[in-house]
Design a protein around this motif. Sequence first.
Motif, PDB file in Angstrom:
ATOM      1  N   GLU A 106      -1.208-106.757  57.918  1.00 27.52           N
ATOM      2  CA  GLU A 106      -0.833-105.634  58.784  1.00 27.52           C
ATOM      3  C   GLU A 106      -1.008-104.278  58.100  1.00 27.52           C
ATOM      4  O   GLU A 106      -0.361-103.295  58.484  1.00 27.52           O
ATOM      5  CB  GLU A 106       0.593-105.785  59.318  1.00 27.52           C
ATOM      6  CG  GLU A 106       0.749-106.955  60.270  1.00 27.52           C
ATOM      7  CD  GLU A 106      -0.211-106.890  61.463  1.00 27.52           C
ATOM      8  OE1 GLU A 106      -0.245-105.838  62.131  1.00 27.52           O
ATOM      9  OE2 GLU A 106      -0.919-107.882  61.708  1.00 27.52           O
ATOM     10  N   LYS A 107      -1.927-104.188  57.165  1.00 27.07           N
ATOM     11  CA  LYS A 107      -2.247-102.880  56.590  1.00 27.07           C
ATOM     12  C   LYS A 107      -2.893-101.977  57.639  1.00 27.07           C
ATOM     13  O   LYS A 107      -2.598-100.778  57.710  1.00 27.07           O
ATOM     14  CB  LYS A 107      -3.178-103.038  55.389  1.00 27.07           C
ATOM     15  CG  LYS A 107      -3.498-101.727  54.699  1.00 27.07           C
ATOM     16  CD  LYS A 107      -4.307-101.923  53.430  1.00 27.07           C
ATOM     17  CE  LYS A 107      -4.581-100.584  52.743  1.00 27.07           C
ATOM     18  NZ  LYS A 107      -5.321-100.758  51.466  1.00 27.07           N
TER      19      LYS A 107
ATOM     20  N   HIS B 235      -1.495-107.613  42.026  1.00 24.74           N
ATOM     21  CA  HIS B 235      -1.023-106.237  42.049  1.00 24.74           C
ATOM     22  C   HIS B 235      -2.102-105.192  41.775  1.00 24.74           C
ATOM     23  O   HIS B 235      -2.139-104.156  42.431  1.00 24.74           O
ATOM     24  CB  HIS B 235       0.128-106.056  41.049  1.00 24.74           C
ATOM     25  CG  HIS B 235       0.702-104.667  41.017  1.00 24.74           C
ATOM     26  ND1 HIS B 235       1.340-104.105  42.093  1.00 24.74           N
ATOM     27  CD2 HIS B 235       0.731-103.724  40.028  1.00 24.74           C
ATOM     28  CE1 HIS B 235       1.746-102.887  41.773  1.00 24.74           C
ATOM     29  NE2 HIS B 235       1.382-102.625  40.537  1.00 24.74           N
ATOM     30  N   LEU B 236      -3.006-105.439  40.816  1.00 21.01           N
ATOM     31  CA  LEU B 236      -3.929-104.400  40.362  1.00 21.01           C
ATOM     32  C   LEU B 236      -5.256-104.382  41.114  1.00 21.01           C
ATOM     33  O   LEU B 236      -6.043-103.450  40.941  1.00 21.01           O
ATOM     34  CB  LEU B 236      -4.181-104.546  38.861  1.00 21.01           C
ATOM     35  CG  LEU B 236      -2.951-104.296  37.968  1.00 21.01           C
ATOM     36  CD1 LEU B 236      -3.281-104.593  36.517  1.00 21.01           C
ATOM     37  CD2 LEU B 236      -2.449-102.867  38.121  1.00 21.01           C
TER      38      LEU B 236
ATOM     39  N   ARG C 283     -29.465-100.881  41.929  1.00 20.81           N
ATOM     40  CA  ARG C 283     -28.346-100.026  42.337  1.00 20.81           C
ATOM     41  C   ARG C 283     -27.050-100.606  41.807  1.00 20.81           C
ATOM     42  O   ARG C 283     -26.993-101.749  41.348  1.00 20.81           O
ATOM     43  CB  ARG C 283     -28.273 -99.917  43.869  1.00 20.81           C
ATOM     44  CG  ARG C 283     -28.076-101.230  44.586  1.00 20.81           C
ATOM     45  CD  ARG C 283     -28.210-101.074  46.094  1.00 20.81           C
ATOM     46  NE  ARG C 283     -28.039-102.330  46.797  1.00 20.81           N
ATOM     47  CZ  ARG C 283     -26.874-102.787  47.248  1.00 20.81           C
ATOM     48  NH1 ARG C 283     -25.782-102.074  47.048  1.00 20.81           N
ATOM     49  NH2 ARG C 283     -26.795-103.936  47.894  1.00 20.81           N
ATOM     50  N   GLY C 284     -25.992 -99.825  41.872  1.00 24.30           N
ATOM     51  CA  GLY C 284     -24.689-100.307  41.448  1.00 24.30           C
ATOM     52  C   GLY C 284     -24.035-101.137  42.541  1.00 24.30           C
ATOM     53  O   GLY C 284     -24.067-100.773  43.715  1.00 24.30           O
ATOM     54  N   VAL C 285     -23.469-102.267  42.164  1.00 26.54           N
ATOM     55  CA  VAL C 285     -22.763-103.150  43.091  1.00 26.54           C
ATOM     56  C   VAL C 285     -21.332-103.296  42.596  1.00 26.54           C
ATOM     57  O   VAL C 285     -21.104-103.593  41.422  1.00 26.54           O
ATOM     58  CB  VAL C 285     -23.445-104.532  43.178  1.00 26.54           C
ATOM     59  CG1 VAL C 285     -22.647-105.459  44.088  1.00 26.54           C
ATOM     60  CG2 VAL C 285     -24.874-104.394  43.675  1.00 26.54           C
ATOM     61  N   ARG C 286     -20.378-103.109  43.481  1.00 28.67           N
ATOM     62  CA  ARG C 286     -18.964-103.217  43.127  1.00 28.67           C
ATOM     63  C   ARG C 286     -18.351-104.366  43.904  1.00 28.67           C
ATOM     64  O   ARG C 286     -18.457-104.418  45.133  1.00 28.67           O
ATOM     65  CB  ARG C 286     -18.251-101.904  43.457  1.00 28.67           C
ATOM     66  CG  ARG C 286     -16.837-101.780  42.915  1.00 28.67           C
ATOM     67  CD  ARG C 286     -16.383-100.320  43.069  1.00 28.67           C
ATOM     68  NE  ARG C 286     -15.090-100.077  42.479  1.00 28.67           N
ATOM     69  CZ  ARG C 286     -13.929-100.163  43.141  1.00 28.67           C
ATOM     70  NH1 ARG C 286     -13.944-100.512  44.417  1.00 28.67           N
ATOM     71  NH2 ARG C 286     -12.788 -99.909  42.540  1.00 28.67           N
ATOM     72  N   ARG C 287     -17.721-105.294  43.171  1.00 30.34           N
ATOM     73  CA  ARG C 287     -17.171-106.481  43.803  1.00 30.34           C
ATOM     74  C   ARG C 287     -15.769-106.771  43.261  1.00 30.34           C
ATOM     75  O   ARG C 287     -15.490-106.536  42.079  1.00 30.34           O
ATOM     76  CB  ARG C 287     -18.061-107.705  43.521  1.00 30.34           C
ATOM     77  CG  ARG C 287     -19.445-107.635  44.122  1.00 30.34           C
ATOM     78  CD  ARG C 287     -19.395-107.636  45.633  1.00 30.34           C
ATOM     79  NE  ARG C 287     -18.754-108.855  46.141  1.00 30.34           N
ATOM     80  CZ  ARG C 287     -18.266-108.993  47.378  1.00 30.34           C
ATOM     81  NH1 ARG C 287     -18.317-107.984  48.224  1.00 30.34           N
ATOM     82  NH2 ARG C 287     -17.732-110.124  47.753  1.00 30.34           N
ATOM     83  N   PRO C 288     -14.866-107.303  44.113  1.00 29.26           N
ATOM     84  CA  PRO C 288     -13.586-107.794  43.592  1.00 29.26           C
ATOM     85  C   PRO C 288     -13.834-108.863  42.536  1.00 29.26           C
ATOM     86  O   PRO C 288     -14.832-109.584  42.590  1.00 29.26           O
ATOM     87  CB  PRO C 288     -12.909-108.390  44.836  1.00 29.26           C
ATOM     88  CG  PRO C 288     -13.637-107.814  45.999  1.00 29.26           C
ATOM     89  CD  PRO C 288     -15.031-107.556  45.557  1.00 29.26           C
ATOM     90  N   CYS C 289     -12.915-108.969  41.587  1.00 27.05           N
ATOM     91  CA  CYS C 289     -13.137-109.941  40.518  1.00 27.05           C
ATOM     92  C   CYS C 289     -11.830-110.476  39.953  1.00 27.05           C
ATOM     93  O   CYS C 289     -10.785-109.835  40.055  1.00 27.05           O
ATOM     94  CB  CYS C 289     -13.977-109.322  39.390  1.00 27.05           C
ATOM     95  SG  CYS C 289     -13.125-108.038  38.444  1.00 27.05           S
TER      96      CYS C 289
ATOM     97  N   ALA D 208      -8.166-108.488  53.595  1.00 25.87           N
ATOM     98  CA  ALA D 208      -9.405-107.932  54.130  1.00 25.87           C
ATOM     99  C   ALA D 208      -9.502-106.424  53.942  1.00 25.87           C
ATOM    100  O   ALA D 208     -10.597-105.885  53.796  1.00 25.87           O
ATOM    101  CB  ALA D 208      -9.519-108.276  55.619  1.00 25.87           C
ATOM    102  N   PHE D 209      -8.367-105.704  53.948  1.00 24.66           N
ATOM    103  CA  PHE D 209      -8.377-104.243  53.871  1.00 24.66           C
ATOM    104  C   PHE D 209      -7.812-103.759  52.531  1.00 24.66           C
ATOM    105  O   PHE D 209      -6.988-102.856  52.491  1.00 24.66           O
ATOM    106  CB  PHE D 209      -7.534-103.633  54.994  1.00 24.66           C
ATOM    107  CG  PHE D 209      -8.257-103.493  56.308  1.00 24.66           C
ATOM    108  CD1 PHE D 209      -9.554-103.917  56.473  1.00 24.66           C
ATOM    109  CD2 PHE D 209      -7.612-102.915  57.396  1.00 24.66           C
ATOM    110  CE1 PHE D 209     -10.206-103.793  57.693  1.00 24.66           C
ATOM    111  CE2 PHE D 209      -8.251-102.785  58.623  1.00 24.66           C
ATOM    112  CZ  PHE D 209      -9.553-103.226  58.763  1.00 24.66           C
ATOM    113  N   THR D 210      -8.233-104.361  51.436  1.00 21.04           N
ATOM    114  CA  THR D 210      -7.689-103.979  50.142  1.00 21.04           C
ATOM    115  C   THR D 210      -8.770-103.337  49.290  1.00 21.04           C
ATOM    116  O   THR D 210      -9.894-103.833  49.214  1.00 21.04           O
ATOM    117  CB  THR D 210      -7.120-105.200  49.408  1.00 21.04           C
ATOM    118  OG1 THR D 210      -8.070-106.272  49.459  1.00 21.04           O
ATOM    119  CG2 THR D 210      -5.834-105.671  50.055  1.00 21.04           C
ATOM    120  N   GLY D 211      -8.431-102.248  48.652  1.00 17.21           N
ATOM    121  CA  GLY D 211      -9.356-101.597  47.735  1.00 17.21           C
ATOM    122  C   GLY D 211      -9.330-102.276  46.381  1.00 17.21           C
ATOM    123  O   GLY D 211      -8.788-103.371  46.220  1.00 17.21           O
ATOM    124  N   GLY D 212      -9.929-101.623  45.383  1.00 17.43           N
ATOM    125  CA  GLY D 212      -9.981-102.227  44.065  1.00 17.43           C
ATOM    126  C   GLY D 212      -9.881-101.196  42.964  1.00 17.43           C
ATOM    127  O   GLY D 212     -10.326-100.054  43.117  1.00 17.43           O
TER     128      GLY D 212
END
Length: 247
Positions: A52-53, A175-176, A187-193, A208-212
């Motif tokens: 529910e973000k 948390h982080l 190109r630069g690729v940014r992925r959760p890890c 689904a709606f979380t940044g990093g």
Amino acid sequence: MNAALRQALSPARHPCGGLRVHIAGEPCVLRCSGALWVLNHRTLIAADLHLEKGSAFAARGQMLPPYDSRATLDRLEAEIDALQPAAVVLLGDSFHDAKSMDRMAADDRARLDRLAAGRDWVWLEGNHDIAALRSSLAGAMNDLVGEVVETMDLGSLRLIHEPQAGVRPGEIAGHLHPAARVAAYGRGVRRPCFVTDGRRAVLPAFGAFTGGLDVRDPAIAGLFAEPPMAAALGRERVHALAWESLR
């Protein structure tokens, strides 16, 4: 990846596309979904669903598509269907704020109960959802199925929402929202890890709606005495990344 780290982790490709590693001696699989599968305990662990973000932002006038909870629960249900875990542990910030359960659609709320049926289900308290979880524990209208705890031991692992400073063998935290940036296809690729040195691990956000947060940020890098492995989520594989390859 240096030889000592490789020996501590013993990383190997798992048939699901994830990486099989050892954390504090416990065999685990870093799954493509961002969940951790602890094999000997048949336990699925996911961090930071932030259910529910989208509706929380909408309530403040910042409109986002209201489908984040459904998308997150779809992914969680797919993991449960694939693994049939004996237990599911959610590492805190499962809900985005204290009012999330009130805003959740009835069918999404009912699906949570169905997913928890027939297995142990544990909610760890996070900084975003502690009020919601304690309200449910006290017997409010939106009672959750499962147990609410601050921390939990699982074999040699210690499960907690926010990673603690200092040497913490076996700590599994969220948390982080770690994310790694690498160069790929020009190109630069940014992925959760995932981030782990074989002694402790920080899980990516499952929602689904979380940044990093960049994995090289001191808040993450400072948890490890030596450069850890970043394991980036791909569509069908988890990619082990050497620290020196990160941008």
